[in-house]
Design a protein around this motif. Structure first.
Motif, PDB file in Angstrom:
ATOM      1  N   LYS A   1      16.371  -5.827   6.030  1.00  0.00           N
ATOM      2  CA  LYS A   1      17.275  -4.748   6.462  1.00  0.00           C
ATOM      3  C   LYS A   1      16.475  -3.555   6.995  1.00  0.00           C
ATOM      4  N   LEU A   2      15.444  -3.160   6.274  1.00  0.00           N
ATOM      5  CA  LEU A   2      14.623  -2.013   6.683  1.00  0.00           C
ATOM      6  C   LEU A   2      13.937  -2.293   8.019  1.00  0.00           C
ATOM      7  N   ARG A   3      13.453  -3.511   8.180  1.00  0.00           N
ATOM      8  CA  ARG A   3      12.758  -3.876   9.426  1.00  0.00           C
ATOM      9  C   ARG A   3      13.743  -3.926  10.594  1.00  0.00           C
ATOM     10  N   ARG A   4      14.902  -4.569  10.386  1.00  0.00           N
ATOM     11  CA  ARG A   4      15.857  -4.739  11.488  1.00  0.00           C
ATOM     12  C   ARG A   4      16.502  -3.430  11.883  1.00  0.00           C
ATOM     13  N   GLU A   5      16.982  -2.676  10.856  1.00  0.00           N
ATOM     14  CA  GLU A   5      17.749  -1.455  11.167  1.00  0.00           C
ATOM     15  C   GLU A   5      16.879  -0.314  11.644  1.00  0.00           C
ATOM     16  N   LEU A   6      15.722  -0.152  10.988  1.00  0.00           N
ATOM     17  CA  LEU A   6      14.906   1.035  11.266  1.00  0.00           C
ATOM     18  C   LEU A   6      13.590   0.693  11.953  1.00  0.00           C
TER      19      LEU A   6
ATOM     20  N   HIS B   1       0.854  -1.199   0.000  1.00  0.00           N
ATOM     21  CA  HIS B   1       0.000   0.000   0.000  1.00  0.00           C
ATOM     22  C   HIS B   1       0.881   1.237   0.000  1.00  0.00           C
ATOM     23  N   VAL B   2       0.452   2.260  -0.762  1.00  0.00           N
ATOM     24  CA  VAL B   2       1.290   3.454  -0.945  1.00  0.00           C
ATOM     25  C   VAL B   2       1.564   4.175   0.387  1.00  0.00           C
ATOM     26  N   ASP B   3       0.660   4.099   1.357  1.00  0.00           N
ATOM     27  CA  ASP B   3       0.944   4.739   2.656  1.00  0.00           C
ATOM     28  C   ASP B   3       2.093   4.034   3.377  1.00  0.00           C
ATOM     29  N   ASP B   4       2.207   2.726   3.180  1.00  0.00           N
ATOM     30  CA  ASP B   4       3.338   2.007   3.790  1.00  0.00           C
ATOM     31  C   ASP B   4       4.647   2.407   3.105  1.00  0.00           C
ATOM     32  N   HIS B   5       4.582   2.669   1.797  1.00  0.00           N
ATOM     33  CA  HIS B   5       5.788   3.180   1.129  1.00  0.00           C
ATOM     34  C   HIS B   5       6.178   4.534   1.716  1.00  0.00           C
ATOM     35  N   SER B   6       5.194   5.412   1.926  1.00  0.00           N
ATOM     36  CA  SER B   6       5.488   6.749   2.451  1.00  0.00           C
ATOM     37  C   SER B   6       6.156   6.665   3.825  1.00  0.00           C
ATOM     38  N   SER B   7       5.627   5.821   4.692  1.00  0.00           N
ATOM     39  CA  SER B   7       6.217   5.736   6.041  1.00  0.00           C
ATOM     40  C   SER B   7       7.641   5.178   5.974  1.00  0.00           C
ATOM     41  N   ALA B   8       7.874   4.242   5.052  1.00  0.00           N
ATOM     42  CA  ALA B   8       9.226   3.680   4.921  1.00  0.00           C
ATOM     43  C   ALA B   8      10.207   4.744   4.417  1.00  0.00           C
ATOM     44  N   VAL B   9       9.778   5.530   3.439  1.00  0.00           N
ATOM     45  CA  VAL B   9      10.663   6.577   2.905  1.00  0.00           C
ATOM     46  C   VAL B   9      10.991   7.592   4.009  1.00  0.00           C
TER      47      VAL B   9
ATOM     48  N   TRP C   1      10.942  -0.511  10.822  1.00  0.00           N
ATOM     49  CA  TRP C   1       9.744  -0.194  10.033  1.00  0.00           C
ATOM     50  C   TRP C   1       8.838  -1.423   9.915  1.00  0.00           C
ATOM     51  N   ARG C   2       7.532  -1.186   9.984  1.00  0.00           N
ATOM     52  CA  ARG C   2       6.546  -2.249   9.748  1.00  0.00           C
ATOM     53  C   ARG C   2       5.427  -1.696   8.872  1.00  0.00           C
ATOM     54  N   PRO C   3       4.914  -2.485   7.906  1.00  0.00           N
ATOM     55  CA  PRO C   3       3.747  -2.022   7.139  1.00  0.00           C
ATOM     56  C   PRO C   3       2.499  -2.056   8.022  1.00  0.00           C
ATOM     57  N   GLN C   4       1.581  -1.128   7.774  1.00  0.00           N
ATOM     58  CA  GLN C   4       0.319  -1.082   8.531  1.00  0.00           C
ATOM     59  C   GLN C   4      -0.820  -1.739   7.749  1.00  0.00           C
ATOM     60  N   HIS C   5      -0.714  -1.689   6.408  1.00  0.00           N
ATOM     61  CA  HIS C   5      -1.829  -2.169   5.571  1.00  0.00           C
ATOM     62  C   HIS C   5      -1.538  -3.602   5.129  1.00  0.00           C
ATOM     63  N   THR C   6      -1.696  -4.552   6.043  1.00  0.00           N
ATOM     64  CA  THR C   6      -1.299  -5.919   5.729  1.00  0.00           C
ATOM     65  C   THR C   6      -2.453  -6.751   5.161  1.00  0.00           C
ATOM     66  N   ASP C   7      -3.673  -6.201   5.160  1.00  0.00           N
ATOM     67  CA  ASP C   7      -4.828  -6.924   4.610  1.00  0.00           C
ATOM     68  C   ASP C   7      -5.060  -6.442   3.171  1.00  0.00           C
ATOM     69  N   PHE C   8      -4.522  -7.212   2.197  1.00  0.00           N
ATOM     70  CA  PHE C   8      -4.569  -6.772   0.798  1.00  0.00           C
ATOM     71  C   PHE C   8      -6.016  -6.638   0.304  1.00  0.00           C
ATOM     72  N   ALA C   9      -6.882  -7.595   0.704  1.00  0.00           N
ATOM     73  CA  ALA C   9      -8.273  -7.547   0.230  1.00  0.00           C
ATOM     74  C   ALA C   9      -8.944  -6.258   0.708  1.00  0.00           C
ATOM     75  N   ALA C  10      -8.663  -5.876   1.953  1.00  0.00           N
ATOM     76  CA  ALA C  10      -9.263  -4.646   2.496  1.00  0.00           C
ATOM     77  C   ALA C  10      -8.698  -3.422   1.762  1.00  0.00           C
ATOM     78  N   GLY C  11      -7.388  -3.410   1.519  1.00  0.00           N
ATOM     79  CA  GLY C  11      -6.764  -2.286   0.811  1.00  0.00           C
ATOM     80  C   GLY C  11      -7.310  -2.155  -0.604  1.00  0.00           C
ATOM     81  N   LEU C  12      -7.546  -3.310  -1.231  1.00  0.00           N
ATOM     82  CA  LEU C  12      -8.085  -3.314  -2.593  1.00  0.00           C
ATOM     83  C   LEU C  12      -9.521  -2.778  -2.590  1.00  0.00           C
TER      84      LEU C  12
END
Ligand code: NAD
Ligand code: TDX
Length: 342
Positions: free
Chosen positions: A285-290, A217-225, A292-303
């Motif tokens: 690497k992103l999860r361990r170092e920083l 989900h694009v919001d998870d990309h934003s939080s990672a960036v 970060w976790r995605p929030q939108h893990t339910d793809f059907a709901a996001g869709l």
């Protein structure tokens, strides 16, 4: 970070990032620099507070303009690019300019003014994986781009690495998998199929439909960036992904089901030349170092939310729908409907 320059901020991911920053970080001001290609739409920023978000219409290849904008901000986040693989196959030249020259101009401006740079890139620079390969892509995977789009993105990444190594530019790179969510151009897979159904047209599936993409989900990309921009190590590359591998036919079936259509209510069409088989990101690497976790893990709901957004924003996408479908008809992999396989 008090003031950031977001290039390509009128596109899909850039505008979602600007919205996310405005929502999550009330102390940050954003200047958007966007040349408004066919993919850039100022309406993507409508409703954002004018005292916090300023749009400058201009080109990342314009060194003079960058010389004025870059020293005024604490960081540059580069979303500006030509991004559609099918268009790159039909006409590669604009991709060289935006994705290679543009990155060099931004790096030169950040070097001249010692400004922090974050470069948004793609998993496609690593090429594809076989369907039966148990491995996923990591930061150490070799660069093996296969389309004109991904080869220009790979070249842009190489420039960033060289400017860090040679000139000490304070830069990071993120390579992400396929994003979905609101404000995505109707040329891309998920919005194309949703809006086809809303227009009474049948969705179009390339090849055998078994190609796999790793959806986030694009919001998870934003939080990672944001995490990488504010806490990432300079000179490092981080892969962004949310364990979302799905075949195209599975995604299409999910769209058809959510929109009340039969599972076979679509057209098989001629395949994209050189169509990458599978992308899959290992985000360890992103999860361990920083952390970060995605929030939108339910793809059907996001869709479902994304479908609802397109249903409720016809005025946003209808003006570009016809021209987009005409463009598909003109492009190399013109969409001959193939015999039914389902
Ligand atoms: P998009 O095509 O929706 O938007 C690109 C934006 O860049 C547009 O607003 C366009 O007007 C602007 N732009 C293009 N050339 C420019 C130039 N020379 N100067 C200024 N602005 C210019 O793209 P997107 O899907 O939001 O992708 C954003 C970035 O993320 C790209 O770098 C892309 O490679 C990368 N990416 C995308 C995905 C995805 O699934 N969409 C996945 C991984 C990485
Ligand atoms: O009508 C379609 N039918 C179809 O089967 C379209 C438009 C696409 N496809 C297939 C091709 C791909 O396997 O769906 C998949 C996704 O296609 P795109 O939306 O074009 O995305 P992709 O080629 O995977 O590239 C995207 O992800 C990585 C973005 O466009 C890139 O900018 C990003 O870097």
């Amino acid at each position: 970070m008090q003031h950031i320059l977001v290039t390509g901020g009128c596109g899909f991911m850039g505008s979602n990032f600007v919205r996310w920053v405005v929502r999550e970080h009330p102390d940050v001001r954003v200047t958007v620099l966007d040349v408004l290609t066919y993919a850039g739409n100022p309406a993507n920023l409508v409703g954002l507070p004018a005292d916090r978000v300023t749009l400058v219409v201009g080109d990342i290849c314009d060194a003079g303009l960058l010389g004025r904008l870059v020293p005024e901000c604490d960081a540059v986040v580069n979303f500006a690019a030509e991004t559609h693989v099918d268009r790159s196959i039909a006409d590669p030249e604009p991709f060289l300019r935006a994705n290679v020259e543009g990155v060099m101009r931004l790096l030169e401006a950040c070097r001249a003014h010692d400004v922090r740079f974050h470069h948004v890139s793609t998993d496609e620079v690593y090429g594809d994986l076989a369907l039966d390969d148990p491995s996923r892509l990591t930061e150490d995977s070799p660069y093996r781009p296969s389309s004109p789009y991904s080869s220009t993105k790979a070249a842009g990444d190489m420039l960033v690495r060289a400017w860090v190594h040679t000139y000490g530019v304070r830069a990071t790179i993120s390579n992400c998998s396929n994003n979905y969510g609101p404000y995505q151009h109707v040329e891309k897979f998920i919005p194309r199929q949703i809006t086809n159904i809303l227009c009474g047209e049948r969705p179009k599936l390339y090849g055998d439909g078994r190609n796999v993409r790793d959806w986030i989900h694009v919001d998870d990309h934003s939080s990672a960036v944001w995490e990488i921009l504010t806490r990432g190590r300079i000179g490092e590359t981080y892969l962004i992904g949310a364990d979302g591998e799905r075949s195209n036919i599975d995604v299409l079936h999910a769209i058809l089901e959510a929109m009340g259509r039969d599972a076979d209510d679509f057209d098989w069409v001629r395949d994209r030349p050189g169509h990458d088989r599978r992308y899959a990101i290992d985000p360890t690497k992103l999860r361990r170092e920083l952390g970060w976790r995605p929030q939108h893990t339910d793809f059907a709901a996001g869709l479902r939310e994304t479908i609802a957004w397109y249903e409720n924003h016809r005025d946003w996408w209808e003006p570009t729908k016809c021209a987009t479908e005409e463009k598909y008809c003109q492009m190399v992999q013109e969409h001959t409907v193939m015999p039914r396989k389902n």
